[in-house]
Design an enzyme around this catalytic site. Structure first.
Site, PDB file in Angstrom:
ATOM      1  N   ASP A  97      31.654 -12.656 -43.849  1.00 21.83           N
ATOM      2  CA  ASP A  97      32.503 -13.776 -44.221  1.00 21.83           C
ATOM      3  C   ASP A  97      32.028 -14.304 -45.571  1.00 21.83           C
ATOM      4  O   ASP A  97      30.862 -14.113 -45.937  1.00 21.83           O
ATOM      5  CB  ASP A  97      32.412 -14.884 -43.164  1.00 21.83           C
ATOM      6  CG  ASP A  97      33.640 -15.780 -43.163  1.00 21.83           C
ATOM      7  OD1 ASP A  97      34.449 -15.665 -42.229  1.00 21.83           O
ATOM      8  OD2 ASP A  97      33.791 -16.584 -44.103  1.00 21.83           O
ATOM      9  N   ARG A 116      38.959 -31.957 -50.015  1.00 21.24           N
ATOM     10  CA  ARG A 116      37.706 -31.206 -50.026  1.00 21.24           C
ATOM     11  C   ARG A 116      36.889 -31.462 -51.301  1.00 21.24           C
ATOM     12  O   ARG A 116      35.664 -31.502 -51.272  1.00 21.24           O
ATOM     13  CB  ARG A 116      37.996 -29.715 -49.840  1.00 21.24           C
ATOM     14  CG  ARG A 116      38.181 -29.392 -48.387  1.00 21.24           C
ATOM     15  CD  ARG A 116      39.188 -28.325 -48.070  1.00 21.24           C
ATOM     16  NE  ARG A 116      39.368 -28.272 -46.622  1.00 21.24           N
ATOM     17  CZ  ARG A 116      40.182 -29.090 -45.956  1.00 21.24           C
ATOM     18  NH1 ARG A 116      40.891 -30.016 -46.594  1.00 21.24           N
ATOM     19  NH2 ARG A 116      40.288 -29.003 -44.637  1.00 21.24           N
TER      20      ARG A 116
END
Lengths: 286, 208
Positions: A146, A38
């Site tokens: 979220d 990532r």
């Protein structure tokens, strides 16, 4: 995919420390590949020449890099009616218990956190509309939150593929979704407009607090990403976000009792959930 | 449709006034003490105030928030504020302290050699639990050393319980020596045998 050298031990540790301090998520050596993959994606996306270069950009939150970085680390796979025993428990036990403390017409607040791309809060909405006979007698507010802003955008759009809808009967799909093409369906505007989506980091009290107090919180499969210290902070934040007597539903593999003694265990036929005790704050020494 | 969309319900916490927080920690209502316990994590003087308030706080939830704030602070001063509570007479306070320390293994690590040598056997027993979160090699070294010198069977038993889960094969001689020293203590000999078998079996699993 990368021409960048692997992170040194020191770089890896610095990055994991930074991620932990900002989000509560814990990554360590066994997750090195996951982390490096990532980071390299973000280094390429930002044309960073080296890890040092990228880390400076990240710490300075240059061009909103922190948000993009966090987005890259979250896991967002879910589907409608996941763990539907909790939805059954919602209408058979949790809501009826909450209503004992409410007058007809009063507001019932439900929070799905983290909500990922919206399957859970929309599932709750569909479940109530289809399975709770008193649904028209009360005002019901559903909030989905979220940490990942990309999934929140997807949640607001409400477009799903076959896999996300696999647990819904065709009659419900016909009733509440519009088919866009062979592979995608969009939840109807009326439902999209009735669920509010917000960004939140549940280990950050300054972000959780403005959401107010809820009757029922669904907080499934997120605490597993935190270490013990961050879990306790999250538990206290969620406790503050519950009305006295309110309930919190965790994922099937999670146990609040192992994290905190703040909540009582509430056992129902369909599910075991956790409850904020209904006591009221009193004076010193009571 | 009965579903409604509302705007935000709550307000961000206003900037905490440190003097008010410190006062509320010991003099507020239950809700005020809870809020002060959480706010104390981010104000100057929070560690000392939390350490003092913990001695008199009688609400378990407020107490938990106080411990969480100390672990959030996580400085050596904060750890040092929790450690003495391991020797409190109040069992729930001791357990709360242990639970809090378990969440910050890196900060507690440097204190373990001293804790495992504490003159109070109860502190040594609780400290064995703090070793459980350490890597195998470190846990094995610390508890192996304890087993070679520990005169109390109950402390050895606590160490053996942890070693059965996290110990490595290098601790086997210490287990055997302990079994010889406590040959008249059946429960400990039994626990030592179980730990020995588990460590051996895990070790052979790794080498198979």
């Amino acid at each position: 995919m990368t021409e960048f050298p692997a992170l040194t031990e020191d770089e890896f540790r610095k990055l994991c420390d930074f991620l932990y301090r900002r989000t509560g998520m814990v990554f360590n050596e066994p997750k090195r590949y996951y982390v490096e993959r990532r980071v390299v994606e973000r280094m390429l996306a930002t044309s960073s020449a080296s890890f040092t270069d990228y880390f400076k950009r990240l710490r300075a939150d240059s061009a909103g890099e922190m948000e993009r970085f966090v987005n890259a680390f979250t896991v967002n796979e879910t589907y409608f009616n996941r763990e539907d025993h909790q939805l059954k428990c919602l209408t058979s036990d949790l809501i009826p218990q909450r209503l004992r403390h409410k007058k007809p017409g009063e507001l019932l607040r439900l929070w799905s956190v983290p909500c990922s791309t919206g399957e859970e809060p929309y599932s709750v909405a569909l479940w109530l509309l289809e399975n709770w006979p008193l649904v028209d007698d009360y005002e019901i507010e559903i909030v989905g939150s979220d940490i990942d802003t990309q999934v929140l955008e997807a949640a607001r759009a409400g477009i799903y593929g076959k896999r996300a809808l696999m647990r819904l009967p065709p009659s419900l799909i016909d009733k509440y979704f519009a088919q866009l093409d062979e592979q995608s369906w969009q939840i109807i505007a009326e439902l999209r407009e009735s669920v509010r989506f917000t960004q939140v980091n549940i280990v950050d009290e300054e972000q959780t607090r403005p959401h107010g107090r809820f009757d029922i919180i669904f907080c499934r499969n997120v605490l597993i990403y935190f270490d013990d210290a961050a879990r306790r902070v999250a538990a206290e934040n969620l406790y503050e976000n519950l009305l006295p007597g309110g309930f919190i539903c965790l994922g099937h593999a999670e146990s609040m009792s192992r994290i905190s003694a703040l909540f009582d265990v509430a056992r129902f036929e369909e599910a075991i959930v956790y409850q904020r005790p209904a006591y009221q704050g009193g004076s010193r020494g009571e | 449709m009965p579903l409604v969309r509302k705007t935000d319900k709550g307000k961000p916490r206003s900037e905490a006034n440190p003097a008010e927080v410190l006062k509320a920690l010991t003099q507020g209502t239950q809700d005020e003490r809870w809020a002060a316990a959480r706010a104390a994590a981010v104000i100057a003087g929070g560690v000392q105030a939390l350490a003092t308030a913990l001695r008199t706080e009688n609400d378990s939830r407020v107490r938990e928030a106080m411990f969480t704030s100390l672990t959030r602070i996580g400085t050596p001063e904060a750890v040092s504020a929790i450690l003495p509570l391991l020797r409190e007479d109040d069992a729930s306070l001791r357990t709360n302290a242990l639970d809090a320390l378990r969440t910050i293994p890196a900060a507690v690590r440097e204190h373990l050699p001293v804790l495992l040598n504490d003159e109070d056997a109860d502190v040594r027993i609780l400290s064995c639990e703090l070793v459980r979160g350490l890597p195998t090699e470190e846990a094995t070294t610390l508890l192996g050393a304890l087993l070679t010198r520990e005169p109390e069977a109950n402390v050895c038993s606590a160490a053996v319980d942890v070693l059965a889960e996290v110990g490595g094969p290098s601790v086997l001689p210490a287990l055997d020596a302990c079994a010889a020293r406590f040959s008249e203590t059946p429960f400990l000999r039994f626990a030592l045998k179980i730990a020995r078998d588990r460590i051996l079996s895990q070790s052979s699993d790794i080498h198979d």
